[in-house]
Design an enzyme around this catalytic site. Sequence first.
Site, mmCIF file in Angstrom:
data_model
loop_
_atom_site.group_PDB
_atom_site.id
_atom_site.type_symbol
_atom_site.label_atom_id
_atom_site.label_comp_id
_atom_site.label_asym_id
_atom_site.label_seq_id
_atom_site.Cartn_x
_atom_site.Cartn_y
_atom_site.Cartn_z
ATOM 1 N N HIS A 1 1.081 22.626 4.956
ATOM 2 C CA HIS A 1 -0.088 21.673 4.993
ATOM 3 C C HIS A 1 -0.318 20.911 3.922
ATOM 4 O O HIS A 1 -1.261 20.386 3.660
ATOM 5 C CB HIS A 1 -1.020 22.647 5.069
ATOM 6 C CG HIS A 1 -1.212 23.914 5.826
ATOM 7 N ND1 HIS A 1 -1.615 23.810 7.245
ATOM 8 C CD2 HIS A 1 -0.479 25.007 5.692
ATOM 9 C CE1 HIS A 1 -1.470 25.356 7.855
ATOM 10 N NE2 HIS A 1 -0.809 25.770 6.764
ATOM 11 N N SER B 1 5.960 -6.480 -4.233
ATOM 12 C CA SER B 1 4.681 -7.221 -3.330
ATOM 13 C C SER B 1 4.558 -8.729 -3.986
ATOM 14 O O SER B 1 4.863 -9.300 -5.295
ATOM 15 C CB SER B 1 3.384 -6.380 -4.013
ATOM 16 O OG SER B 1 2.286 -7.301 -3.944
ATOM 17 N N LYS C 1 4.309 -3.819 -8.406
ATOM 18 C CA LYS C 1 4.556 -2.882 -7.262
ATOM 19 C C LYS C 1 5.989 -2.674 -6.831
ATOM 20 O O LYS C 1 6.787 -3.620 -7.167
ATOM 21 C CB LYS C 1 3.776 -3.359 -6.029
ATOM 22 C CG LYS C 1 2.456 -3.358 -5.949
ATOM 23 C CD LYS C 1 1.855 -1.818 -5.731
ATOM 24 C CE LYS C 1 2.108 -1.324 -4.220
ATOM 25 N NZ LYS C 1 1.443 -2.060 -3.219
ATOM 26 N N GLU D 1 9.503 3.053 5.144
ATOM 27 C CA GLU D 1 8.244 2.586 6.218
ATOM 28 C C GLU D 1 8.797 2.155 7.335
ATOM 29 O O GLU D 1 8.471 2.294 8.637
ATOM 30 C CB GLU D 1 7.272 1.840 5.654
ATOM 31 C CG GLU D 1 6.993 2.127 4.334
ATOM 32 C CD GLU D 1 5.956 1.090 3.456
ATOM 33 O OE1 GLU D 1 5.574 0.375 3.566
ATOM 34 O OE2 GLU D 1 6.037 1.462 2.021
#
Length: 483
Positions: free
Chosen positions: A173, A294, A300, A307
């Site tokens: 979970h 970024s 970043k 992704e």
Amino acid sequence: MSESINSHPDCSRSVQNGMKMWGGRFAAGPSSSMDALNKSISFDQRLWQVDIDGSVAYAKGLNLAGILNSTELSAIITGLKQVKEEWKNDQFVLQETDEDIHTANERRLTEIIGPVGGKLHTGRSRNDQVATDLRMWLKDEIVIIEGLLVKILDVLCNRAETELDIVMPGYTHLQRAQPVRWSHFLMSYAVSFKSDYVRLNSLLPEIDELPLGSGAVAGNPLGINREYLASLLAFSNVALNSMHAVSDRDFVAQFLQWAALTGIHLSRLSEDLIIYSTKEFRFITMSDQYSSGSSLMPQKKNPDVLELLRGKAGRLIGNHTGFMCTLKGLPSTYSKDLQEDKEPLFDSVDQIKIMLDAAHGVLATLTINANACRSALSFDMLATDVAYYLVRKGVPFREAHHIVGKLVVLAEGKQCHLKDIALKDLQSIDHRFADDYAQIWDFEKSMEQYSATGSTAHAAVWQQIATIREFIMNTKERFTIEQ
Ligand code: ARG
């Protein structure tokens, strides 16, 4: 786009006139929108090689059947060799009238060797031709994809072996559950990719049935020996029924489903690694090669590759779903809807290859931060072990679970960890608690209890690695036998 009248029966002339191979009965060429809809050459030209190989075999079959004499056969073979060279050297010039790879190759052959080229298609239809091409092409691609899967299995085994002592939380979970080895986690994905390999390989026998010699629908009336064609083209079997053979695309649907499911495995792995790479987790650091920055926030480092793997899984599912919709409701044998098989198939093959390769790169280059993984462990994750402690003293598991529940309440009341409850307080809840309670609180020892096959103990994970390694060895033997 030519709209001129096709009046010449000679195939080579009609092509020069800008007309279609099939244009004999037509008074006018297709409208530009029909032509745009109909043309598949922009994407099916990648079948050029298998199309030519299939034609060489078919010409030999026609020769064996007495339709081509040896002079004609050698002219056709020589011409096809030249067509092949042109494709190979990027010199093949497509014409406006080239509808698909089959007509383009035949048009060029006829330009090179003259009207005798028009004999090649005797008894053949593009229906059995395209089905043959696609199977030949996919068989080759599958071997490449299997190689990529083996590479992933290999890197997972290597990491799992050298990083066997790294401990991390196992999650259910997405909540911390029990300590496990990082290698156990890695091998969990190795099992998925091994199954992907097995499933992919299991598609081969069905793909390995030759449609050529089925004609448009009814079969071949000219004594073509299909078994001979199969042996020339390295097919294990000939397709049993010509009506089925020309329209069967189950192998495409199955491959697309395979790619979608493999994409899902890559997507789930990516999701885990994205989470593990956050500053909150810090379990892994992605290599710069597989990250990006970024444009706005200089600090970043984004896991874009993961992704993209996650995102592309959706595309693979779409390719499968879309093609299933194409198949549904088709009447038997060939309909032009089937031309819609190629773009999703090519796309899924291309995407899954890049995805597997990128996933391999990520797995080979990421850094595992053993300290961060270990710091994420907390002693509450050993609560189940307290229950097993009592079980070993003969307490039924249900009762033990209940007792530990009471301990949890007690610890909360005292605002301490389970581990730090004093012996007398433990014994006030159950008399079977003793001094050895202190021995529970060791993560390594905890993991070593989990020694059944498939568990997280050192030897159990080792066995998983050994099993996958043996699997890799066997696939390599298969590759070498086939090459
Ligand atoms: N380009 C076609 C395809 O991909 C070839 C088969 C055409 N057959 C036909 N009967 N029009 O399906």
